[in-house]
Write a protein that holds these residues in place. Structure first.
Motif, PDB file in Angstrom:
ATOM      1  N   VAL B 127     -20.746  73.034  19.479  1.00 41.47           N
ATOM      2  CA  VAL B 127     -22.154  72.630  19.597  1.00 41.47           C
ATOM      3  C   VAL B 127     -23.052  73.760  20.082  1.00 41.47           C
ATOM      4  O   VAL B 127     -24.231  73.801  19.757  1.00 41.47           O
ATOM      5  CB  VAL B 127     -22.330  71.384  20.503  1.00 41.47           C
ATOM      6  N   LYS B 128     -22.480  74.721  20.843  1.00 41.40           N
ATOM      7  CA  LYS B 128     -23.336  75.747  21.453  1.00 41.40           C
ATOM      8  C   LYS B 128     -23.462  77.025  20.631  1.00 41.40           C
ATOM      9  O   LYS B 128     -24.425  77.767  20.779  1.00 41.40           O
ATOM     10  CB  LYS B 128     -22.769  76.129  22.833  1.00 41.40           C
ATOM     11  N   ARG B 129     -22.447  77.322  19.793  1.00 41.69           N
ATOM     12  CA  ARG B 129     -22.466  78.615  19.091  1.00 41.69           C
ATOM     13  C   ARG B 129     -22.818  78.400  17.630  1.00 41.69           C
ATOM     14  O   ARG B 129     -21.983  77.874  16.865  1.00 41.69           O
ATOM     15  CB  ARG B 129     -21.081  79.276  19.166  1.00 41.69           C
ATOM     16  N   PRO B 130     -24.010  78.801  17.236  1.00 41.56           N
ATOM     17  CA  PRO B 130     -24.445  78.516  15.856  1.00 41.56           C
ATOM     18  C   PRO B 130     -23.458  78.976  14.779  1.00 41.56           C
ATOM     19  O   PRO B 130     -23.235  78.259  13.815  1.00 41.56           O
ATOM     20  CB  PRO B 130     -25.768  79.270  15.749  1.00 41.56           C
ATOM     21  N   TYR B 131     -22.815  80.148  14.938  1.00 39.42           N
ATOM     22  CA  TYR B 131     -21.930  80.595  13.856  1.00 39.42           C
ATOM     23  C   TYR B 131     -20.706  79.702  13.748  1.00 39.42           C
ATOM     24  O   TYR B 131     -20.157  79.503  12.661  1.00 39.42           O
ATOM     25  CB  TYR B 131     -21.570  82.086  13.987  1.00 39.42           C
ATOM     26  N   ILE B 132     -20.304  79.099  14.893  1.00 39.25           N
ATOM     27  CA  ILE B 132     -19.166  78.170  14.846  1.00 39.25           C
ATOM     28  C   ILE B 132     -19.611  76.823  14.272  1.00 39.25           C
ATOM     29  O   ILE B 132     -18.899  76.211  13.472  1.00 39.25           O
ATOM     30  CB  ILE B 132     -18.528  78.040  16.244  1.00 39.25           C
ATOM     31  N   THR B 133     -20.821  76.375  14.644  1.00 39.44           N
ATOM     32  CA  THR B 133     -21.372  75.147  14.061  1.00 39.44           C
ATOM     33  C   THR B 133     -21.407  75.272  12.537  1.00 39.44           C
ATOM     34  O   THR B 133     -20.992  74.362  11.811  1.00 39.44           O
ATOM     35  CB  THR B 133     -22.810  74.915  14.589  1.00 39.44           C
ATOM     36  N   VAL B 134     -21.893  76.410  12.061  1.00 41.47           N
ATOM     37  CA  VAL B 134     -22.001  76.645  10.615  1.00 41.47           C
ATOM     38  C   VAL B 134     -20.615  76.654   9.965  1.00 41.47           C
ATOM     39  O   VAL B 134     -20.410  76.043   8.909  1.00 41.47           O
ATOM     40  CB  VAL B 134     -22.755  77.978  10.365  1.00 41.47           C
ATOM     41  N   GLY B 135     -19.655  77.311  10.605  1.00 42.35           N
ATOM     42  CA  GLY B 135     -18.297  77.354  10.068  1.00 42.35           C
ATOM     43  C   GLY B 135     -17.677  75.967  10.012  1.00 42.35           C
ATOM     44  O   GLY B 135     -17.032  75.587   9.025  1.00 42.35           O
ATOM     45  N   MET B 136     -17.883  75.175  11.078  1.00 41.56           N
ATOM     46  CA  MET B 136     -17.355  73.811  11.092  1.00 41.56           C
ATOM     47  C   MET B 136     -18.024  72.974  10.010  1.00 41.56           C
ATOM     48  O   MET B 136     -17.396  72.102   9.399  1.00 41.56           O
ATOM     49  CB  MET B 136     -17.588  73.167  12.464  1.00 41.56           C
ATOM     50  N   GLY B 137     -19.320  73.238   9.778  1.00 44.14           N
ATOM     51  CA  GLY B 137     -20.040  72.528   8.717  1.00 44.14           C
ATOM     52  C   GLY B 137     -19.388  72.787   7.367  1.00 44.14           C
ATOM     53  O   GLY B 137     -19.179  71.862   6.564  1.00 44.14           O
ATOM     54  N   ALA B 138     -19.036  74.055   7.116  1.00 42.09           N
ATOM     55  CA  ALA B 138     -18.381  74.406   5.853  1.00 42.09           C
ATOM     56  C   ALA B 138     -17.057  73.655   5.723  1.00 42.09           C
ATOM     57  O   ALA B 138     -16.744  73.086   4.666  1.00 42.09           O
ATOM     58  CB  ALA B 138     -18.149  75.921   5.792  1.00 42.09           C
ATOM     59  N   PHE B 139     -16.297  73.610   6.805  1.00 42.28           N
ATOM     60  CA  PHE B 139     -15.015  72.898   6.783  1.00 42.28           C
ATOM     61  C   PHE B 139     -15.231  71.412   6.502  1.00 42.28           C
ATOM     62  O   PHE B 139     -14.539  70.822   5.660  1.00 42.28           O
ATOM     63  CB  PHE B 139     -14.291  73.090   8.128  1.00 42.28           C
ATOM     64  N   ALA B 140     -16.220  70.812   7.188  1.00 42.46           N
ATOM     65  CA  ALA B 140     -16.483  69.373   7.020  1.00 42.46           C
ATOM     66  C   ALA B 140     -16.832  69.056   5.558  1.00 42.46           C
ATOM     67  O   ALA B 140     -16.396  68.037   5.018  1.00 42.46           O
ATOM     68  CB  ALA B 140     -17.618  68.939   7.945  1.00 42.46           C
TER      69      ALA B 140
END
Lengths: 267, 217
Positions: B127-140
């Motif tokens: 939730v806090k790190r935008p690049y991880i949020t974006v990566g998780m979005g791709a996975f989802a």
């Protein structure tokens, strides 16, 4: 220097240095490429002799100091320091070097001096990484004068008693153990004593992520990752993270430098 | 139809293309599933024997992530290769997509288990790190695609709805490329090249002005 060494030795208690192989094969030195193994692979062409350091600005004896001249006047000692990269990995390095305060004393710091600026050598023909503008070359760094004069702050010329390898910043580099590694500028060719805060390479590249101070601080995260923990180099594939220490474990020695400062603003 | 070849050398290129397509027809798609785990096993072996350097966790994580992105891009090449050059790899598209997902999943698993390790920190990072949020979005976005990459799902959903659902891969590729662009330090070219390739491959899918005109007429 004796008092300073005591401080360093105290802080080094119980530290097990990383191996020569680990220290010299995993480096950030973007002038040779952004990969961790690029410096070890490409730094071999860097000419390190003859070498001169230009010391200028608010000093009594400005000039071009040859490496040999500096070495003949400085007293070398070993300092085993923690080294914490802003990327959240760390190692322990047995540096050989001398206190920066002694070198500044050689040049004679004048009143009115408040900061010290440093510059890395820039030789495009010997540094394949600088053809890409990853950063605004040459690499520059800076310290407040009291940080520069702190006994923990050294200029390193060796590791494990051997000459410092090119990928680690030969022939001489800064080491400021309580700050993130990028403050410890490599292959220094210029030291300027100045009266205002000098520009620093990573701060110019991204001011919201890299402040002038860049003290190791587990409570102040990098905007893109947590600084609360770190991975020790050499732990292998299944190493667990370790908690990061305030000022990288040198709180007793340096916390006083920042008394009254908001470290989340002055990061 | 534009088959992508013209001029004096065209007959030779057509022969080469037909030969290539003929050769590809003899390669069974299951061979890809057999080969798929080999790079992962090789990286794991390298990581545990020092071949990935003194900090193998980041090295493994990055190598798996880069492979995943390359496979996603490879999947995006299949349609334009057929449309513009007449090279037919459609039979391999499902395998390429599933293997891409497999590597995205391994990349995520490495991050979870070997890198971050602490469950509380994992959610915080997402939730806090935008690049991880974006990566998780791709996975989802890729999860429903992996789950429906089978004949039964195509039959159940119907061809049209299945194709619409699988356009999510465009979003996943864009987010994956963005994830790479956002995580590097300083100004680096490599992630921008990946992002450029993804954008070009998506632009090639936009309907041409003539087709838009034909549709509205």
């Amino acid at each position: 220097a004796a008092a300073g060494f005591a401080g360093g030795a105290h802080a080094a208690e119980g530290l097990e240095p990383n191996s020569w192989e680990e220290i010299t094969s995993y480096n950030n030195y973007y002038e040779f490429g952004t990969g961790k193994d690029d410096p070890a692979r490409y730094a071999g062409d860097l000419t390190i002799a003859p070498w001169t350091v230009k010391i200028d600005g608010l000093v009594d004896r400005p000039g071009n100091y040859t490496f040999e001249d500096i070495m003949s006047k400085m007293t070398l000692e070993e300092r085993i320091y923690r080294f914490r990269c802003v990327e959240a990995w760390s190692m322990v390095v047995p540096w050989t070097g001398f206190e920066l305060a002694d070198l500044l004393g050689l040049a004679g710091v004048q009143s009115g001096a408040r900061y010290v600026a440093f510059e890395t050598v820039l030789r495009p023909e010997e540094m394949p990484g600088v053809s890409r503008r990853v950063l605004d070359w040459p690499y520059v760094e800076g310290l407040r004068l009291d940080e520069a004069m702190n006994p923990l702050t050294i200029m390193a010329t060796g590791i494990y008693g051997r000459d410092i390898p090119r990928q680690n910043g030969a022939p001489l580099r800064l080491v400021v153990p309580w700050k993130y590694g990028f403050k410890s500028i490599k292959s220094v060719v210029r030291i300027s004593v100045v009266d205002s805060e000098p520009p620093t390479a990573w701060n110019k590249s991204n001011p919201s992520e890299y402040g002038f101070y860049s003290n190791v601080n587990p409570q102040v995260d990098h905007p893109r990752w947590s600084q609360a923990t770190e991975r020790e180099i050499g732990g292998g594939l299944f190493a667990s993270r370790k908690p990061t220490l305030m000022f990288n474990g040198y709180e007793d020695e340096v916390a006083g430098l920042y008394e009254g400062m908001d470290l989340s603003r002055n990061f | 139809m534009n088959d992508g070849v013209s001029g004096a050398s065209a007959p030779r290129l057509v022969r080469m293309r037909d030969g290539l397509n003929g050769g590809l027809r003899r390669v069974p798609a299951w061979a890809l599933y057999f080969l798929a785990p080999l790079p992962a096993l090789y990286l794991l072996w390298q990581g545990s024997t020092g071949g990935l350097g003194v900090e193998p966790i980041s090295a493994l994580e990055h190598a798996l992530g880069e492979l995943a992105l390359q496979l996603l891009i490879a999947g995006l090449y299949i349609t334009p290769l057929r449309r513009f050059l007449g090279i037919n790899l459609m039979r391999f598209r499902r395998a390429v997509g599933l293997i891409a997902f497999f590597y995205v999943f391994l990349h995520l698993l490495t991050w979870l288990v070997l890198d971050v390790q602490v469950p509380a920190l994992i959610w915080q990072d997402i939730v806090k790190r935008p690049y991880i949020t974006v990566g998780m979005g791709a996975f989802a976005l890729l999860v429903p695609l992996a789950l429906t990459s089978n004949n039964l799902s195509i039959r159940r959903l119907g061809g049209k709805r299945w194709r619409q659902l699988h356009r999510l891969v465009y979003g996943a590729a864009l987010l994956g490329g963005l994830h790479f662009v956002m995580l590097v330090k300083g100004f680096q070219i490599e992630p921008l090249l990946y992002m450029g390739a993804i954008i070009v491959l998506l632009v090639l899918r936009l309907p041409s002005p003539q087709r838009l005109f034909a549709r509205s007429a």
